[in-house]
Scaffold this motif. Structure first.
Motif, short mmCIF file in Angstrom:
data_model
loop_
_atom_site.label_atom_id
_atom_site.label_comp_id
_atom_site.label_asym_id
_atom_site.label_seq_id
_atom_site.Cartn_x
_atom_site.Cartn_y
_atom_site.Cartn_z
N ALA A 134 -2.46 -51.91 -40.15
CA ALA A 134 -2.75 -51.95 -41.59
C ALA A 134 -3.63 -50.77 -41.95
O ALA A 134 -4.45 -50.32 -41.16
CB ALA A 134 -3.44 -53.26 -41.95
N VAL A 135 -3.46 -50.31 -43.16
CA VAL A 135 -4.25 -49.20 -43.68
C VAL A 135 -5.28 -49.78 -44.66
O VAL A 135 -4.95 -50.66 -45.46
CB VAL A 135 -3.34 -48.19 -44.40
CG1 VAL A 135 -4.14 -47.10 -45.07
CG2 VAL A 135 -2.35 -47.60 -43.42
N ASN B 25 -7.49 -50.31 -47.85
CA ASN B 25 -7.08 -50.18 -49.25
C ASN B 25 -7.44 -48.84 -49.88
O ASN B 25 -6.76 -48.39 -50.81
CB ASN B 25 -7.71 -51.29 -50.10
CG ASN B 25 -7.10 -52.64 -49.80
OD1 ASN B 25 -5.98 -52.74 -49.32
ND2 ASN B 25 -7.84 -53.70 -50.08
N GLN C 230 -1.52 -45.05 -48.07
CA GLN C 230 -0.53 -45.78 -47.26
C GLN C 230 0.71 -44.92 -46.99
O GLN C 230 1.26 -44.94 -45.90
CB GLN C 230 -0.13 -47.07 -47.96
CG GLN C 230 0.97 -47.85 -47.26
CD GLN C 230 0.50 -48.59 -46.05
OE1 GLN C 230 -0.57 -49.17 -46.07
NE2 GLN C 230 1.28 -48.58 -44.99
N SER C 231 1.15 -44.15 -47.98
CA SER C 231 2.38 -43.37 -47.82
C SER C 231 2.21 -42.31 -46.73
O SER C 231 3.14 -42.06 -45.95
CB SER C 231 2.80 -42.73 -49.14
OG SER C 231 1.81 -41.85 -49.61
N ASP D 224 2.38 -44.08 -43.37
CA ASP D 224 3.75 -44.45 -43.07
C ASP D 224 4.56 -43.26 -42.55
O ASP D 224 5.32 -43.39 -41.59
CB ASP D 224 4.45 -45.06 -44.29
CG ASP D 224 3.91 -46.43 -44.65
OD1 ASP D 224 3.26 -47.07 -43.80
OD2 ASP D 224 4.15 -46.86 -45.80
#
Length: 70
Positions: free
Chosen positions: A40-41, A43, A47-48, A51
């Motif tokens: 998990a990243v 907040n 995130q992109s 990924d």
């Protein structure tokens, strides 16, 4: 304790849950295995970008029995 971990191409199942096997090493040089079910990243992070890096670094997995991981 701090670990440096690097992904492998191995996937296995622990307690009915699929996990990717990562090789780890402690700051003192002790080698270990890490079984990762999820990442998990935070907040506040992008995130992109995470990924993209994850897809670039993780090869498609080869499922192996847990006994073959050790």
């Amino acid at each position: 304790m701090k670990l440096t971990i690097e992904s492998t191409d191995k996937l296995t199942v622990m307690d009915g849950i699929p996990v990717r096997v990562w090789n780890g090493v402690t700051k003192a040089g002790v080698k270990c295995l890490v079984f990762v079910h999820r990442l998990a990243v935070h907040n506040d992070e992008d995130q992109s970008q995470f990924d993209r890096e994850l897809v670039e670094q993780l090869p498609p997995g080869i499922v192996v029995p847990l006994r073959e991981v050790y």
